[in-house]
Design a protein around this motif. Structure first.
Motif, PDB file in Angstrom:
ATOM      1  N   ASN A  65      20.444  23.989  44.224  1.00  0.00           N
ATOM      2  CA  ASN A  65      20.836  22.597  44.397  1.00  0.00           C
ATOM      3  C   ASN A  65      19.584  21.742  44.320  1.00  0.00           C
ATOM      4  O   ASN A  65      18.708  21.848  45.153  1.00  0.00           O
ATOM      5  CB  ASN A  65      21.521  22.424  45.756  1.00  0.00           C
ATOM      6  N   GLY A  66      19.506  20.912  43.306  1.00  0.00           N
ATOM      7  CA  GLY A  66      18.343  20.028  43.209  1.00  0.00           C
ATOM      8  C   GLY A  66      17.123  20.781  42.711  1.00  0.00           C
ATOM      9  O   GLY A  66      17.207  21.654  41.855  1.00  0.00           O
ATOM     10  N   GLN A  67      15.997  20.457  43.282  1.00  0.00           N
ATOM     11  CA  GLN A  67      14.706  20.983  42.842  1.00  0.00           C
ATOM     12  C   GLN A  67      14.670  22.508  42.829  1.00  0.00           C
ATOM     13  O   GLN A  67      15.109  23.162  43.758  1.00  0.00           O
ATOM     14  CB  GLN A  67      13.646  20.459  43.810  1.00  0.00           C
ATOM     15  N   ARG A  68      14.160  23.051  41.735  1.00  0.00           N
ATOM     16  CA  ARG A  68      14.035  24.500  41.658  1.00  0.00           C
ATOM     17  C   ARG A  68      12.877  24.970  42.533  1.00  0.00           C
ATOM     18  O   ARG A  68      11.887  24.277  42.704  1.00  0.00           O
ATOM     19  CB  ARG A  68      13.760  24.911  40.220  1.00  0.00           C
ATOM     20  N   VAL A  69      13.040  26.169  43.074  1.00  0.00           N
ATOM     21  CA  VAL A  69      11.940  26.762  43.815  1.00  0.00           C
ATOM     22  C   VAL A  69      10.833  27.085  42.814  1.00  0.00           C
ATOM     23  O   VAL A  69      11.104  27.536  41.708  1.00  0.00           O
ATOM     24  CB  VAL A  69      12.418  28.044  44.513  1.00  0.00           C
ATOM     25  N   ARG A  70       9.597  26.808  43.207  1.00  0.00           N
ATOM     26  CA  ARG A  70       8.477  27.109  42.309  1.00  0.00           C
ATOM     27  C   ARG A  70       8.440  28.592  41.995  1.00  0.00           C
ATOM     28  O   ARG A  70       8.639  29.425  42.877  1.00  0.00           O
ATOM     29  CB  ARG A  70       7.168  26.714  42.983  1.00  0.00           C
ATOM     30  N   GLU A  71       8.171  28.895  40.726  1.00  0.00           N
ATOM     31  CA  GLU A  71       8.077  30.294  40.336  1.00  0.00           C
ATOM     32  C   GLU A  71       6.636  30.625  39.989  1.00  0.00           C
ATOM     33  O   GLU A  71       5.791  29.748  39.887  1.00  0.00           O
ATOM     34  CB  GLU A  71       9.011  30.561  39.162  1.00  0.00           C
ATOM     35  N   GLY A  72       6.379  31.899  39.833  1.00  0.00           N
ATOM     36  CA  GLY A  72       5.042  32.322  39.457  1.00  0.00           C
ATOM     37  C   GLY A  72       4.282  32.933  40.602  1.00  0.00           C
ATOM     38  O   GLY A  72       4.860  33.415  41.582  1.00  0.00           O
ATOM     39  N   LEU A  73       2.969  32.873  40.487  1.00  0.00           N
ATOM     40  CA  LEU A  73       2.085  33.555  41.429  1.00  0.00           C
ATOM     41  C   LEU A  73       1.892  32.749  42.718  1.00  0.00           C
ATOM     42  O   LEU A  73       1.780  31.520  42.666  1.00  0.00           O
ATOM     43  CB  LEU A  73       0.731  33.787  40.751  1.00  0.00           C
ATOM     44  N   GLY A  74       1.831  33.433  43.835  1.00  0.00           N
ATOM     45  CA  GLY A  74       1.551  32.780  45.106  1.00  0.00           C
ATOM     46  C   GLY A  74       0.648  33.648  45.963  1.00  0.00           C
ATOM     47  O   GLY A  74       0.560  34.862  45.750  1.00  0.00           O
ATOM     48  N   VAL A  75      -0.024  33.013  46.916  1.00  0.00           N
ATOM     49  CA  VAL A  75      -0.828  33.776  47.881  1.00  0.00           C
ATOM     50  C   VAL A  75      -0.370  33.380  49.281  1.00  0.00           C
ATOM     51  O   VAL A  75       0.067  32.241  49.494  1.00  0.00           O
ATOM     52  CB  VAL A  75      -2.345  33.517  47.725  1.00  0.00           C
ATOM     53  N   SER A  76      -0.454  34.303  50.212  1.00  0.00           N
ATOM     54  CA  SER A  76       0.076  33.995  51.551  1.00  0.00           C
ATOM     55  C   SER A  76      -0.799  34.589  52.650  1.00  0.00           C
ATOM     56  O   SER A  76      -1.517  35.565  52.432  1.00  0.00           O
ATOM     57  CB  SER A  76       1.504  34.529  51.687  1.00  0.00           C
ATOM     58  N   VAL A  77      -0.715  33.962  53.810  1.00  0.00           N
ATOM     59  CA  VAL A  77      -1.301  34.525  55.032  1.00  0.00           C
ATOM     60  C   VAL A  77      -0.184  34.544  56.074  1.00  0.00           C
ATOM     61  O   VAL A  77       0.696  33.681  56.046  1.00  0.00           O
ATOM     62  CB  VAL A  77      -2.495  33.698  55.570  1.00  0.00           C
ATOM     63  N   SER A  78      -0.213  35.526  56.953  1.00  0.00           N
ATOM     64  CA  SER A  78       0.848  35.585  57.956  1.00  0.00           C
ATOM     65  C   SER A  78       0.326  36.165  59.260  1.00  0.00           C
ATOM     66  O   SER A  78      -0.671  36.891  59.284  1.00  0.00           O
ATOM     67  CB  SER A  78       2.020  36.440  57.459  1.00  0.00           C
ATOM     68  N   VAL A  79       1.003  35.797  60.320  1.00  0.00           N
ATOM     69  CA  VAL A  79       0.729  36.391  61.628  1.00  0.00           C
ATOM     70  C   VAL A  79       2.068  36.826  62.220  1.00  0.00           C
ATOM     71  O   VAL A  79       3.057  36.100  62.106  1.00  0.00           O
ATOM     72  CB  VAL A  79      -0.028  35.406  62.557  1.00  0.00           C
ATOM     73  N   SER A  80       2.110  38.019  62.785  1.00  0.00           N
ATOM     74  CA  SER A  80       3.362  38.540  63.351  1.00  0.00           C
ATOM     75  C   SER A  80       3.095  39.190  64.698  1.00  0.00           C
ATOM     76  O   SER A  80       2.016  39.739  64.934  1.00  0.00           O
ATOM     77  CB  SER A  80       3.977  39.599  62.422  1.00  0.00           C
ATOM     78  N   HIS A  81       4.094  39.117  65.548  1.00  0.00           N
ATOM     79  CA  HIS A  81       4.022  39.825  66.832  1.00  0.00           C
ATOM     80  C   HIS A  81       4.737  41.156  66.694  1.00  0.00           C
ATOM     81  O   HIS A  81       5.887  41.209  66.258  1.00  0.00           O
ATOM     82  CB  HIS A  81       4.644  38.997  67.950  1.00  0.00           C
ATOM     83  N   LEU A  82       4.041  42.227  67.070  1.00  0.00           N
ATOM     84  CA  LEU A  82       4.576  43.580  66.911  1.00  0.00           C
ATOM     85  C   LEU A  82       5.073  44.136  68.238  1.00  0.00           C
ATOM     86  O   LEU A  82       4.391  44.019  69.252  1.00  0.00           O
ATOM     87  CB  LEU A  82       3.476  44.520  66.397  1.00  0.00           C
ATOM     88  N   ASN A  83       6.238  44.722  68.210  1.00  0.00           N
ATOM     89  CA  ASN A  83       6.759  45.467  69.360  1.00  0.00           C
ATOM     90  C   ASN A  83       6.985  46.902  68.914  1.00  0.00           C
ATOM     91  O   ASN A  83       7.823  47.154  68.049  1.00  0.00           O
ATOM     92  CB  ASN A  83       8.080  44.866  69.839  1.00  0.00           C
ATOM     93  N   PHE A  84       6.230  47.829  69.511  1.00  0.00           N
ATOM     94  CA  PHE A  84       6.305  49.223  69.083  1.00  0.00           C
ATOM     95  C   PHE A  84       7.222  50.043  69.995  1.00  0.00           C
ATOM     96  O   PHE A  84       7.401  49.726  71.176  1.00  0.00           O
ATOM     97  CB  PHE A  84       4.918  49.866  69.142  1.00  0.00           C
TER      98      PHE A  84
END
Lengths: 200, 206
Positions: free
Chosen positions: A20-39
Motif C-alpha cells: 500500500n503506497g510507498q514500496r519498501v526499499r530493496e537492495g543492500l542494507g546494514v544493521s546493528v542490533s541489541v537483544s536481551h537473552l534468556n537462557f
C-alpha cells in the motif's frame, strides 16, 4: 506432516505481500542490533537437579542483508559475554569471575508476510554457528537454529525493527568441563531485541 | 485443518489492518507493557565480606504494567499500575546469589506526564516523568511503601489502531527495606531501577 499443515505453510510463504503506497526499499542494507537473552538448558546435574548455563544478559550484533520482493537474506555476527550460573529450586549462584564469551555467525532468511509503507511483518529462519570461550572452559563451536518474528518500521533510509526469537543449539559446555556429575544439554534461548537498519 | 484455516484467515485479516491509515493519537489510550527491570542499591554491607561491598536487593525481573492515558496535542497524562514478582539477591563484585525461597514483590502505582519530543517517520518519541508509589511485600519482612520518581522514553510505532511501544526508563525510590530490619552492619539505601521493555497501546477514542 499433514497435508493441511503443508498447505498452511505454503499459503503463508506464497501470500502476496500486502502493499500500500510507498514500496519498501530493496537492495543492500546494514544493521546493528541489541537483544536481551534468556537462557535455559546448557548442562544439568541430574542428582541435584542443578542447571548450569550462561546467565541472562545482552548480545550485540551487526549484519548485512539483501532485500527483494518480500524476501530478505541476511548474514550477521554477534558477541555476548555473560557469567556462568548454577541454579536449582532453592537458589541461583552466578560466578562473576567466570565470564564466558559467545561469538556468533548467523545467516537468516526472512519472508515478509505483510508489508506497507509504515510497517512490515515477517518470519525468519536462522541457522547459526556459536563459538564459546571462557576461563577454565575448552573453546567449543556449536551449531544452532533460531526462529524469529520481525516487525519493522521504515523511517526514511533507516528501519527500526523489533524482533523476538526462539533458539536451540548445542551445549556451550563439554563433558570434560563439567566432570562426571553433570551432562551437557541443548541450550535454549528466548530473546527480544531492537535493530536499526540502514539501506543506502 | 480448522486451526490452519484460522491461521490463514488471521493473516488475511491482519494485512488490511496493517495497511490501514494511522489513527490519530488524540484522546484516551490503554496500554500494556512487559519490562525487564534491573535493580541496584536497596541495602549495602561493607563488613560482611572484608574489603568489599555487598548489596542486598530485589533480583532483576520482569514487570507487567498497565496504563490508561489521555492525550491532548503533544502532552499526555497517564495513570499506571504495575506488578513485578521475584526473589531477593545478594551481590558482590565476584558473586551473585539469588534466594529462590524468598519473595520480594513490587506493586506499583504511578501518575505520568509525557510530552512528544520528536517524530520518527510515522512513529514518535515521547518523554515522560512520573512520581511512583511502590509497595514492597517481602518474605519475613513487613510491607513497605517506597515513593520515588521515574523518567521514561517511549518509541511508539503505529500498527493500525495499535501502537508498538519500545520503552527505556530509569527510576529511583527509597529503599524497600526498613533500617531496623537489616543487620547492624548493613545500611538501607535508595533503590535504582533501569528498565527496558516492549508494549502495546490501543486507542479508545476512535
Amino acid at each position: 506432516m499433514r497435508i493441511s499443515t503443508l498447505a498452511a505453510l505454503a499459503t503463508m510463504l506464497l501470500l502476496p505481500v500486502a502493499a500500500n503506497g510507498q514500496r519498501v526499499r530493496e537492495g543492500l542494507g546494514v544493521s546493528v542490533s541489541v537483544s536481551h537473552l534468556n537462557f535455559a538448558g546448557g548442562a544439568m546435574t541430574p542428582a541435584t537437579g542443578t542447571e548450569i548455563r550462561p546467565a541472562n544478559g545482552l548480545t550485540f550484533e551487526i549484519g548485512a542483508d539483501w532485500n527483494r520482493r518480500g524476501w530478505m537474506a541476511s548474514i550477521g555476527t554477534g558477541f555476548a559475554r555473560e557469567p556462568v550460573q548454577a541454579s536449582d529450586a532453592i537458589s541461583a549462584l552466578v560466578d562473576r569471575t567466570l565470564p564466558i564469551n559467545r561469538y556468533r555467525l548467523v545467516g537468516a532468511l526472512t519472508r515478509w508476510l505483510v508489508s506497507n509503507r509504515r510497517s512490515r511483518f515477517g518470519l525468519a529462519a536462522a541457522p547459526l554457528l556459536d563459538h564459546w570461550t571462557g576461563n577454565g572452559l575448552r573453546a567449543r563451536t556449536v551449531l544452532g537454529f533460531e526462529a524469529q518474528v520481525r516487525l519493522a518500521f521504515p523511517v526514511g533510509r533507516v528501519e527500526l525493527e523489533n524482533r523476538a526469537s526462539l533458539g536451540w543449539e548445542g551445549s556451550p559446555f563439554s563433558t570434560t568441563d563439567l566432570g562426571s556429575n553433570a551432562s551437557p544439554r541443548t541450550l535454549r534461548t528466548v530473546s527480544l531485541g531492537l535493530a536499526l537498519r540502514y539501506r543506502p | 485443518m480448522i486451526s490452519n484455516a484460522r491461521l490463514i484467515l488471521t493473516l488475511l485479516f491482519l494485512a488490511p489492518r496493517l495497511c490501514a491509515a494511522q489513527q490519530a493519537r488524540e484522546g484516551w489510550h490503554l496500554s500494556l507493557a512487559a519490562l525487564h527491570v534491573r535493580f541496584s542499591g536497596a541495602a549495602s554491607d561493607t563488613l560482611a565480606i572484608p574489603g568489599t561491598t555487598a548489596h542486598l536487593q530485589p533480583q532483576s525481573r520482569l514487570s507487567l504494567d498497565a496504563a490508561i492515558s489521555r492525550r491532548s496535542g503533544a502532552w499526555e497524562v497517564s495513570v499506571a499500575a504495575g506488578l513485578s514478582r521475584g526473589n531477593l539477591s545478594a551481590e558482590s563484585p565476584a558473586l551473585r546469589i539469588v534466594d529462590r525461597t524468598s519473595s520480594a514483590n513490587r506493586y506499583r502505582a504511578s501518575l505520568a506526564l509525557g510530552h512528544r519530543v520528536a517524530a520518527l517517520g510515522a512513529g514518535e518519541l515521547v518523554a515522560s516523568v512520573a512520581p511512583t508509589f511502590d509497595y514492597w511485600s517481602m518474605t519475613g519482612l513487613s510491607g513497605r511503601v517506597a515513593p520515588g520518581v521515574e523518567a521514561a522514553l517511549d518509541l511508539r510505532l503505529p500498527l493500525g489502531r495499535f501502537e508498538l511501544v519500545n520503552r527505556l526508563s530509569f527510576g529511583m525510590t527509597s529503599s524497600p527495606f526498613h533500617q531496623d530490619e537489616l543487620p547492624l552492619t548493613s545500611s538501607a539505601q535508595g533503590l535504582r531501577a533501569f528498565s527496558l521493555g516492549i508494549g502495546a497501546r490501543y486507542g479508545l477514542s476512535h
